[in-house]
Design a protein around this motif. Structure first.
Motif, mmCIF file in Angstrom:
data_model
loop_
_atom_site.group_PDB
_atom_site.id
_atom_site.type_symbol
_atom_site.label_atom_id
_atom_site.label_comp_id
_atom_site.label_asym_id
_atom_site.label_seq_id
_atom_site.Cartn_x
_atom_site.Cartn_y
_atom_site.Cartn_z
ATOM 1 N N LYS A 1 -9.992 -9.756 -2.519
ATOM 2 C CA LYS A 1 -9.693 -10.794 -1.525
ATOM 3 C C LYS A 1 -9.913 -12.188 -2.100
ATOM 4 N N SER B 1 -16.206 0.301 -4.598
ATOM 5 C CA SER B 1 -15.228 -0.012 -3.547
ATOM 6 C C SER B 1 -15.536 -1.314 -2.824
ATOM 7 N N LYS B 2 -16.824 -1.517 -2.462
ATOM 8 C CA LYS B 2 -17.199 -2.716 -1.704
ATOM 9 C C LYS B 2 -16.992 -3.967 -2.552
ATOM 10 N N THR C 1 0.846 -1.196 0.000
ATOM 11 C CA THR C 1 0.000 0.000 0.000
ATOM 12 C C THR C 1 0.877 1.240 0.000
ATOM 13 N N ASN D 1 2.259 -7.620 4.616
ATOM 14 C CA ASN D 1 1.940 -6.245 4.251
ATOM 15 C C ASN D 1 3.193 -5.375 4.256
ATOM 16 N N SER E 1 -8.397 -2.616 2.933
ATOM 17 C CA SER E 1 -9.072 -3.818 3.447
ATOM 18 C C SER E 1 -8.385 -5.092 2.966
ATOM 19 N N ALA F 1 -13.236 -4.630 -3.001
ATOM 20 C CA ALA F 1 -12.592 -5.212 -1.819
ATOM 21 C C ALA F 1 -12.857 -6.710 -1.734
ATOM 22 N N ARG F 2 -14.107 -7.075 -1.951
ATOM 23 C CA ARG F 2 -14.457 -8.496 -1.867
ATOM 24 C C ARG F 2 -13.802 -9.281 -2.999
ATOM 25 N N ASP G 1 -6.550 -0.175 -1.624
ATOM 26 C CA ASP G 1 -7.615 -0.756 -0.808
ATOM 27 C C ASP G 1 -7.015 -1.361 0.458
ATOM 28 N N CYS H 1 -5.353 -5.613 3.067
ATOM 29 C CA CYS H 1 -4.282 -5.909 4.029
ATOM 30 C C CYS H 1 -4.776 -6.812 5.160
ATOM 31 N N GLU H 2 -6.077 -6.904 5.317
ATOM 32 C CA GLU H 2 -6.641 -7.732 6.383
ATOM 33 C C GLU H 2 -6.379 -9.217 6.140
#
Length: 579
Positions: free
Chosen positions: A502, A494-495, A406, A536, A523, A498-499, A521, A525-526
């Protein structure tokens, strides 16, 4: 420069001497015609000397051109080392649509890596170099490095080869010539050789008998028209053969010099020796064989001389004899020409890679790692085309692992991705890389960094992205790849992004892929919290006294500073105060 200047002076002296000899030849010939017979031998001597000087002048003229080309080569190297290479051929014609990585890495085009590294003298050599860079061939890395190391030190031979190659201006390309030779069907029957020899012998015998008064001269008239009638049915086919071979003569004459340079050189590395061995397997050297063909074509081309066209054909069946000899050469060696020209193209391409290694003696040749779990480890790695103050980064990634990177806009994410990716391609081609140390497992590379939509194919940007990701999955189904992604799924909300990101990362990990993903994004990194194969990293940005500050250093963790809002306010695009 000194050698070129001296050669120029020699040319002027030779030109003056040639003119003097010509005038002397004409004067002595004039005196001989006035009845002073002993001037005749002097005129003949001057004529012979004039012919020698003409040939000598051509050799000296070529040497002068070669020296000027060597000067240009070295001037180019000095310019490139200063970062000035945008005037060189950019290889944009070699760009392949939907290639695994070429477009993403700016492999071709203005300011490209190809433009920086290419020093080939042959068009076919440039094609070979482009093919190697695009090949994704990760085999025999030590052998490739050995070839580059060997040629790197042979500066004089490399430059002589390139200068000679660049002076070639043949009317036919090697590909056209090869295709013609391999598809050529002979038209002159084998019995014509014996007929020509027998008819020539008969002409000589009858000629002597006529000279000594044993036979009437009318027998020569009969022989004259008989010879022309024998040749006439083949005239059209011989004319077509002569027209094409007339173009190939200059091609072979010029390539003979390159072949001779390879034959005179001894090579130790496996790759270079295997290329030179392509010139083996003939009773004579290939340079002599090419010289022979050039001579045969020259003899056939004499049919355009009126005396040869009429009298040599009439009494010696000249066209049949020479056309048969040319076709015999094509039948014997025509199928070998492809490997000869391919070998020259190979040496031309190796010269470019070796020249790059010579110009970058501070770069390091990557080592093949003995650690089975390691994909790539490099210390002080940078992009080879960066100029000025270069920031180096360390990187280490294990097989089956991914780095999620990131960072703010302009912080260095994309440059880092390209530095790693290009280093992989360079390493797979045996080149040294811009790093202090690099150890890696050779893997083919595939990237998705610069997707575009297509109006001609009525594709949206998002659909083009999906197609690219599908290509990556299809490649991974065939074997392991090093995958580099830059901000995937930008074409959706965005949503959903993100999904989808992943899910795609999970698919890559399941397929044992290895690589890098740059993203805005956070998220994504989760995933590292639940997947130990994901680490990360980030590139930081700071705002100091109302100015952005980038250090371009890769750090472990997740980026917390972004700069889009700051830049919008700074440029007056939106209103508000700087934070």
């Amino acid at each position: 420069n000194k050698a070129a200047s001296q050669q120029k002076k020699r040319l002027r002296r030779t030109s003056l001497l040639r003119m003097t000899v010509f005038v002397a030849m004409c004067y002595l010939g004039y005196l001989a015609l006035q009845g002073t017979s002993w001037w005749g031998p002097g005129a003949l001597l001057m004529a012979g000397l004039f012919v020698y000087l003409v040939a000598r002048h051509q050799d000296m003229k070529y040497e002068s051109q070669r020296l000027r080309e060597l000067i240009r080569l070295n001037q180019t190297e000095l310019e490139v080392l200063e970062g000035n290479f945008k005037h060189l051929p950019d290889g944009v014609a070699f760009q392949e649509a939907d290639h695994a990585f070429a477009e993403d890495l700016d492999l071709f085009g203005p300011s490209s890596f190809f433009q920086y590294v290419n020093r080939t003298g042959l068009g076919s050599g440039a094609s070979t170099l482009a093919k190697w860079l695009c090949s994704n061939d990760n085999s025999e890395i030590p052998a490739k490095q050995e070839a580059i190391r060997e040629l790197r030190e042979q500066v004089d031979w490399r430059q002589d080869f390139t200068a000679t190659a660049r002076l070639i201006s043949a009317p036919l390309s090697t590909e056209e010539l090869i295709e013609w030779m391999q598809n050529y069907k002979p038209n002159i029957p084998s019995w014509s050789k014996h007929l020509a020899m027998g008819f020539s012998g008969l002409s000589l015998v009858l000629g002597f008998l006529v000279v000594f008064g044993i036979l009437t001269p009318w027998i020569l008239v009969v022989l004259f028209f008989t010879g022309l009638l024998i040749t006439l049915p083949f005239a059209k086919k011989i004319g077509q053969l002569a027209m094409v071979t007339g173009k190939t003569q200059e091609t072979f004459r010029q390539y003979k010099r390159l072949v001779g340079q390879v034959e005179a050189q001894t090579f130790q590395s496996e790759y270079l020796r295997s290329l030179k061995e392509k010139f083996d397997g003939t009773e004579k050297s290939v340079s002599d064989i090419l010289k022979q063909f050039s001579r045969l074509i020259g003899a056939l081309d004499q049919r355009n001389n009126l005396l040869v066209a009429v009298f040599a054909n009439a009494f010696f069946l000249w066209d049949l004899r020479q056309a048969y000899a040319v076709e015999q050469w094509i039948g014997t060696y025509g199928n070998r020409t492809r490997e000869w020209f391919e070998a020259l193209s190979g040496f031309d391409a190796w010269n470019s890679l070796s020249n790059f290694a010579y110009n970058h003696s501070d770069y390091t040749f990557p080592e093949i790692t003995e650690k089975k779990e390691l994909a790539l480890e490099a210390r002080k790695l940078a992009h080879p085309l960066l100029r000025g103050k270069v920031v180096y980064n360390d990187v280490m990634i294990e097989k089956g692992h991914f780095m999620v990177i990131t960072g703010a806009n302009m912080a260095g994410k994309s440059t880092f991705l390209r530095a790693v990716s290009l280093s992989m391609i360079m390493a797979n081609n045996g080149l040294p890389v811009c790093a202090e140390v690099m150890s890696y497992t050779p893997l083919p590379l595939i990237t998705s960094m610069r997707t575009t939509d297509s109006l001609s194919r009525q594709e949206s940007y998002f659909f083009a992205e999906l197609k690219r990701l599908k290509v990556i999955v299809d490649h991974l189904a065939k074997g392991p790849y090093f995958v580099v992604l830059d901000e995937i799924l930008k074409g959706t909300n965005s949503k959903d992004k993100a999904r989808g990101s992943k899910d795609f990362l999970a698919r890559l990990l399941k397929m044992d892929a290895t690589g890098l993903i740059a993203t805005h994004d956070l998220s994504l990194c989760e995933v590292a919290e639940v997947q130990p194969e994901v680490q990360n990293y980030f590139f930081d940005v700071e705002i100091r006294e109302g100015q952005l500050f980038f250090d371009y250093k890769l750090k472990p963790g997740v980026c917390s500073n972004m700069n889009a809002s700051f830049l919008l306010r700074k440029l007056g695009v939106v209103e508000g105060k700087d934070e």
